[in-house]
Design an enzyme around this catalytic site. Structure first.
Site, PDB file in Angstrom:
ATOM      1  N   ASP A 413       0.853  -1.178   0.000  1.00  0.00           N
ATOM      2  CA  ASP A 413       0.000   0.000   0.000  1.00  0.00           C
ATOM      3  C   ASP A 413       0.898   1.240   0.000  1.00  0.00           C
ATOM      4  O   ASP A 413       2.109   1.128   0.233  1.00  0.00           O
ATOM      5  CB  ASP A 413      -0.894  -0.041   1.247  1.00  0.00           C
ATOM      6  CG  ASP A 413      -1.778   1.186   1.354  1.00  0.00           C
ATOM      7  OD1 ASP A 413      -2.306   1.622   0.315  1.00  0.00           O
ATOM      8  OD2 ASP A 413      -1.938   1.703   2.473  1.00  0.00           O
ATOM      9  N   GLU A 542      -8.734  14.065   8.027  1.00  0.00           N
ATOM     10  CA  GLU A 542      -9.758  14.878   8.673  1.00  0.00           C
ATOM     11  C   GLU A 542      -9.150  15.767   9.752  1.00  0.00           C
ATOM     12  O   GLU A 542      -9.529  16.935   9.896  1.00  0.00           O
ATOM     13  CB  GLU A 542     -10.836  13.976   9.261  1.00  0.00           C
ATOM     14  CG  GLU A 542     -11.695  13.275   8.216  1.00  0.00           C
ATOM     15  CD  GLU A 542     -12.909  12.611   8.835  1.00  0.00           C
ATOM     16  OE1 GLU A 542     -12.876  12.371  10.057  1.00  0.00           O
ATOM     17  OE2 GLU A 542     -13.882  12.346   8.111  1.00  0.00           O
ATOM     18  N   ARG A 650      -2.184  14.835  -1.544  1.00  0.00           N
ATOM     19  CA  ARG A 650      -3.470  14.135  -1.552  1.00  0.00           C
ATOM     20  C   ARG A 650      -4.572  15.168  -1.739  1.00  0.00           C
ATOM     21  O   ARG A 650      -4.607  16.183  -1.038  1.00  0.00           O
ATOM     22  CB  ARG A 650      -3.677  13.371  -0.249  1.00  0.00           C
ATOM     23  CG  ARG A 650      -2.667  12.262  -0.042  1.00  0.00           C
ATOM     24  CD  ARG A 650      -2.668  11.755   1.391  1.00  0.00           C
ATOM     25  NE  ARG A 650      -3.969  11.290   1.821  1.00  0.00           N
ATOM     26  CZ  ARG A 650      -4.427  10.056   1.621  1.00  0.00           C
ATOM     27  NH1 ARG A 650      -3.662   9.183   0.996  1.00  0.00           N
ATOM     28  NH2 ARG A 650      -5.610   9.684   2.039  1.00  0.00           N
ATOM     29  N   ARG A 826      -5.766   4.254  -8.147  1.00  0.00           N
ATOM     30  CA  ARG A 826      -7.231   4.254  -8.166  1.00  0.00           C
ATOM     31  C   ARG A 826      -7.795   2.836  -8.029  1.00  0.00           C
ATOM     32  O   ARG A 826      -8.758   2.481  -8.708  1.00  0.00           O
ATOM     33  CB  ARG A 826      -7.753   4.890  -9.450  1.00  0.00           C
ATOM     34  CG  ARG A 826      -7.471   6.364  -9.613  1.00  0.00           C
ATOM     35  CD  ARG A 826      -8.131   7.187  -8.542  1.00  0.00           C
ATOM     36  NE  ARG A 826      -8.198   8.602  -8.887  1.00  0.00           N
ATOM     37  CZ  ARG A 826      -8.423   9.569  -8.014  1.00  0.00           C
ATOM     38  NH1 ARG A 826      -8.575   9.262  -6.737  1.00  0.00           N
ATOM     39  NH2 ARG A 826      -8.483  10.827  -8.386  1.00  0.00           N
TER      40      ARG A 826
END
Length: 1188
Positions: A413, A542, A650, A826
């Protein structure tokens, strides 16, 4: 207790089974039935809360333990031979003595299993007797009982810092808003707190909750092990259905935090709780070496049968050649002799008993001990310890350590694995304006004027909404310094200045690290100030966005399930009513929050998500005069997004939508129906979210920096030099992924990059065919015989779906295996696992997957070895993995050093074990040619048992744990050595060792035989020198194989020899009739007084080991292997060693790669700014194949 007929009990059991298997369960309160018999209880068919995790009972321990152990075929084999030895006509040894080895193995294993089961029993008893509070109708209050007394349908009260005893549907909490906070660390390893809210609409949230007022029926799904999904609704007496999901379920094993008390209705108890359904015990995987081992054991069985057949045929021919009946052949009671054929059949089984040690009974136990030792050294390696997180490597799969040295493909990842996953807000685009390009823009003036106008619609409103969206559109929970647990504060409380949107904590981004979800303390809520706030989020993105909004004056002050409070730059607080939260999911790739504006009263939907998921939902109608402006905003924002992605940031898009009252009321009906649904609930909830998320107004976009972890480029380069192909699978944009690929050196400047991005399958097919043709043409060119193309493949998720289809799968795999590295962007979690499975199954390679988040779990479990990183996204990946590490850079030493050591050590030890047993057993086989194939032994059976159990068992185990064919510094400095260790265990190596064992056994038998041929010694006097010579030969053979001698090796070797002489001398002195009718009295003592004994031992041992020793000397002198050369480096000083490594790697690496046939003009779309990453390419060869 009333008597019940067996038929009634059977009928009740059948009904209970049917009730438990139903998809839906109707549960009612137990209070009206309190005190009645069990048969009258409405929820009697569901299990209680007592748990039992033990495998055995005291009465059935021995038979169940034997049943478990007999799953291993080797144990059945040895028990069968021991039983066969009790048959007089085929017995080879004293029957009772033959049982000793297998009984010792079975007893030790049983004791280990019994101790582990007893510890489980103690744990179960402690847990079942844990106190809790259950409501009693008779007492009119919650009374203290034990966990085991809880039943489905009870009302249970849990207090702060108490563990939840069963799965509870939350009905009431001490919080006025019905909020309860739980810590799920015992389930998924996350220390973050999670909010749970009571079922809304029950009107039971009074300060004094009365369970007797609950008259509804709880309808829930049957127990499932998914910790993140739960379907349920409460049907009130008036038939109204109130939907509830996982947000209202308190899971067993979690801990209540920051909530005084909570009351729940028990829906699942005991073994039906989600935590118990997920308690599957340790995983079992078979290593590649273990599969080869089973094959070689099968060959040993064939070899054993062949030797036994030779013995049977030899016995038959020997009997046939006898002129008469010798007196030592005892006839039957009838006076008749056995026929030679029947005697040969009996002798076949006798030979199996005699030569049974050819199958090593102690090999499996030795392998387990070696792996435990290897894991001890891995977990205690200081280089694999992370000081920041105070964590070290965890080994959860104990039986695949050797596969770490066989890895051929690594799938990784990106976010949180290659990067820090500690986000820093860097750039943003608001209404098509890149604020980095206009740093002089002041936000305080227009925003202040807008709010002083109390919601007037001015052209600066989008700027206001953008920062409100940053603060509101998330699940971030606010806590203060007065809460019960320590927090990490978000320190950015001032508006930054300069060219970048830098927060006040950019100097130390760890301040943004989310550790837990907490609500504000109830007792000090009025004293909350921006200075003592802590933001805790499910993802670092966040936290970074909310902290950035705070830096610009929009401070998130509080959040509850029903409201969110934001403090404006003017100092005023706005309290938005939260109407609903449309949670993020992997299909929509976005999340939304629907709020009521406190000033205008409008229903406002704020949405954030991936650009490709947002752009297609924008409002393109021409009903407003600003249509052209909006069109330009979308185009400009997309351009900024592409620029941010090229810088490795990002990206997220933010939108707003004002929902009319009629639309909201109509939508709310569908939403409630979806929430109350049981069947297809997730799909219905997603459909309602999609229904509302249309015709969005674009506010802007953000760019967040996620920096690479330390030493990631060096690790990837080292893995590639070790012959490992590295794939990175990420959900990021193509530009972001490519930029990070160059930064981490997954992609190099001189690489030919094949970029596959297609819209249809026909284009994908043509691209694959074209790429394969070009690569094949390069390989066929005579000028490229000694070169390999440095090809990298970049493919997006849509194209990957087409490439993995059944008709294109083989072509895609063929192209991918020719690439040095592959970058998939993606991609979804399902695609990650599909890629791993396809590569593993098609190419028959050993794969490793590494990730840090819940979305990586499927990929980790699909690989041969799964490695989880305990990072910022929780512990799901680490808990589902075989090994857990703290940093990606630890992968380098784990594979190149420990993986290499574990494989080479275990492979060499297994080969040595086969050699040792064959060499020793063959002494008995050669003796059969002398004794007429009678199945007798020239060595006392007790000494034969001691030989394998004590004299020669420990040295190979220490060899498998401690040996080093090269030091850690050399293995890290020369990664190419990793490939040389992958061929340690081959069929050819096994058979060469077998031939060497046959040769050594011939020498060890016939030299002493010829020495004592004309003497009058007895059989044990002949066997004692053979036993001694065999010990010296086997131990010195191991000495030749040991690469690095340590003190422990000397101690074990000399200790084994000393133990042999001590035990044998003592046995010869005191054990006169231990194995009747043989008499080994004083044999070794007499032998040691004879010089011929010593001369025979020395000459035989030298002759037996001379070929192997000469082979090693000649090979290491004439054609030394890379590992042999590497061992010489350990003797050099550090400066000379570094210089040699550079020269050696230069020689092994060769020159630059020739790509005359594959020169393609560079693509401007994949250029990377040089001011961001120093390793980014300037003139990369990029082949763009496909339509964008």
């Amino acid at each position: 207790m009333t008597w019940r007929s067996p038929l009634a009990i059977l009928r009740d059991a059948v009904r209970g089974q049917r009730a438990r298997e139903k998809d839906l369960r109707n549960l009612v309160s137990n209070l009206p039935y309190e005190g009645l018999d069990k048969v009258k209880q409405p929820n009697r068919y569901f299990p209680g809360n007592a748990i039992k995790t033990t495998k055995y009972t005291l009465l059935l321990f021995i038979p169940m333990s034997l049943y478990e152990q007999f799953h291993r075929l080797a144990n059945i084999y040895f028990v069968g031979l021991a039983i066969l030895n009790f048959v007089p006509v085929v017995s080879a040894f004293q029957p009772e003595v033959a049982l000793i080895p297998i009984c010792v193995i079975l007893s030790l294993t049983a004791l280990k299993d019994g101790w582990e089961d007893f510890r489980r029993y103690q744990s179960d008893r402690k847990l079942n007797n844990t106190p809790c509070f259950i409501y009693s109708r008779e007492e009119k209050e919650f009374i203290q009982r034990c966990w085991r007394d809880i039943r489905v349908g009870d009302f249970v009260k849990v207090v702060c810092n108490e563990i939840i005893p069963a799965d509870l549907l939350l009905l009431h909490t001490s919080d006025p808003k019905g909020v309860c906070h739980i810590e799920t660390a015992n389930l998924d390893g996350e220390t973050n707190l999670k909010q749970r809210k009571a079922v809304s609409g029950l009107c039971l949230s009074d300060p004094e909750f009365d369970p007797e007022r609950f008259k509804g029926v709880v309808v829930c799904e049957k127990p499932k092990n998914n910790l993140n999904h739960f379907k349920c609704y409460v049907e009130k007496p008036d038939k109204e259905k109130l939907g509830a999901g996982i947000e209202s379920l308190l899971l067993r094993g979690c801990t209540v935090r920051n909530t005084d008390h909570a009351v729940g209705f028990v829906v699942y108890a005991g073994h039906e709780t989600k935590s118990m359904l997920n308690n599957n015990g340790p995983r079992y995987k078979r290593s590649k070496l273990e599969r080869k081992l089973n094959t070689d054991v099968f060959f040993c069985v064939i070899l054993l049968l062949a030797m036994c057949l030779i013995g049977a045929v030899g016995h038959f021919l020997w009997l046939q050649a006898l002129p008469g009946v010798p007196p030592y052949l005892v006839p039957y009671s009838t006076g008749q002799q056995e026929s030679p054929a029947l005697s040969a059949v009996y002798m076949f089984f006798t030979m199996i008993i005699l030569l049974q040690v050819l199958i090593p009974i102690s090999l499996y136990l030795s392998i387990e001990l070696v792996k435990i030792g290897q894991i001890f050294f891995i977990t205690n390696d200081i280089d694999l310890y992370d000081e920041e997180t105070d964590s070290r490597i965890q080994c959860k799969a104990l039986n695949i350590t050797e596969d770490l040295g066989q890895i051929e493909y690594v799938f990784s990842d990106k976010t949180g694995t290659l990067t820090e996953n500690k986000m820093v807000f860097r750039r943003c685009s608001i209404m098509g304006t890149d604020e980095k390009a206009k740093p002089q823009k002041s936000f305080s003036c227009p925003i202040t004027s807008n709010y002083r106008a109390e919601g007037s619609s001015q052209q600066n409103d989008p700027y206001l909404d953008f920062f409100l969206a940053l603060a509101i559109c998330n699940t971030v929970v606010v806590s203060t310094a007065t809460t019960q647990r320590r927090r990490v504060s978000a320190l950015c409380d001032s508006v930054p200045k300069g060219n970048h949107f830098k927060m006040g904590v950019t100097g130390d981004t760890r301040g943004l690290q989310p550790l837990s979800h907490h609500a504000p303390s109830q007792c000090n809520e009025a004293a909350t100030t921006p200075d003592n706030l802590s933001y805790e989020a499910e993802s670092p993105d966040e936290a970074a966005l909310v902290s950035a909004a705070k830096a610009y004056g929009f401070t998130l002050m509080a959040r509850t399930p029903d409201s969110v409070t934001v403090r404006l730059p003017t100092g005023n607080d706005l309290v938005f009513e939260v109407l609903d939260t449309l949670a993020f999911d992997s299909n929509r790739k976005r999340m939304s929050v629907l709020v009521r504006h406190p000033i205008t009263g409008e229903y406002v939907l704020y949405t954030k998500g991936a650009d490709y998921a947002i752009m297609e939902l924008l409002d393109t109608s021409c009903v407003t005069l600003s249509f052209m402006m909006k069109k330009n905003v979308a185009a400009d924002t997309q351009y900024h997004l592409d620029c941010y992605a090229k810088e490795g940031l990002r990206t997220l898009c933010f939108t707003k939508k004002v929902v009319s009252g009629n639309v909201y009321e109509s939508w709310l009906v569908n939403r409630k129906r979806a929430l109350a649904a049981i069947n297809n609930r997730e799909a219905l909830i997603m459909d309602t979210a999609v229904q509302l998320e249309t015709n969005l107004f674009l506010l802007g976009a953000t760019g967040i920096e996620d920096r690479l972890q330390e030493n990631v480029p060096d690790t990837i380069v080292a893995l590639r030099e070790a012959g490992i192909q590295v794939w990175v699978l990420t959900g990021d944009k193509l530009e972001t992924a490519v930029n990070i690929g160059y930064a981490c050196r997954l992609l190099e400047e001189e690489d030919l990059v094949i970029n596959m991005s297609c819209k249809n399958k026909i284009t994908c097919t043509s691209i694959l065919d074209c790429a394969l043709e070009e690569v094949g043409r390069y390989s066929d060119d005579p000028r490229n015989v000694d070169t390999t193309p440095d090809i990298s493949l970049v493919i997006d998720g849509r194209t990957l779906t087409m490439a993995l289809s059944s008709d294109l799968q083989n072509r895609f795999v063929d192209l991918a295996k020719r690439c040095r590295s592959v970058l998939c962007c993606r991609v979804t979690p399902l695609q990650k696992s599909s890629v791993v499975k396809v590569v593993r199954e098609k190419l028959k390679v050993i794969t490793l997957a590494v990730g840090d988040g819940a979305n990586d779990v499927n990929m980790i479990q699909a690989a041969d070895i799964g490695i989880g990183i305990s990072g910022q996204e929780g512990m799901q990946a680490a808990m589902a993995s075989d090994f857990a590490i703290a940093r990606f850079q630890h992968l380098k030493k784990l594979l190149l050093v420990h993986g290499h050591w574990c494989h080479t050590r275990l492979a060499n030890m297994i080969i040595y074990f086969f050699y040792k047993n064959v060499a020793y057993v063959n002494l008995l086989f050669w003796y059969q040619f002398i004794c007429g194939f009678s199945g007798t032994a020239m060595i006392d059976y007790w000494l034969m048992i001691f030989f394998n159990l004590f004299f020669t068992s420990v040295p190979p185990i220490m060899f498998g744990i401690m040996d080093k064919d090269a030091s850690a510094e050399i293995l890290l400095g020369v990664p190419e050595l990793y490939r040389t260790g992958q061929g340690e265990y081959k069929s050819s190596t096994f058979w060469i060792s077998m031939l060497d064992a046959f040769y050594q056994s011939l020498v060890c038998f016939f030299i002493p035989y010829l020495t004592f041929q004309d003497s009058d010694i007895d059989v044990f006097t002949f066997g004692t020198p053979l036993n001694t010579i065999s010990l010296f030969t086997i131990l010195l053979h191991l000495s030749i194989e040991i690469k690095s001698w340590m003190v422990v090796h000397w101690v074990i070797m000399l200790g084994s020899v000393a133990l042999y002489f001590i035990v044998t001398l003592a046995y010869s002195a005191i054990c006169i009739t231990c194995n009747p009718p043989s008499n080994p009295y004083w044999i070794l003592q007499s032998q040691m007084a004879d010089p011929m004994f010593y001369l025979t031992c020395i000459i035989t041992t030298v002759v037996a080991l001379l070929p192997r020793y000469m082979f090693h000397v000649l090979r290491n002198s004439i054609a030394p292997s890379p590992l042999m050369q590497a061992r010489h480096l350990d003797r050099l000083d550090p400066t000379s060693r570094e210089q040699w490594i550079k020269e050696w790697r230069s020689f092994r690496g060769g020159g630059h790669v020739k790509r005359s046939k594959l020169s393609i003009p560079p693509s401007p779309t994949l250029e990377t700014p040089g001011d961001i990453y120093s390793l980014s390419p300037t003139t990369s060869d990029v082949m763009v194949l496909g339509s964008h």
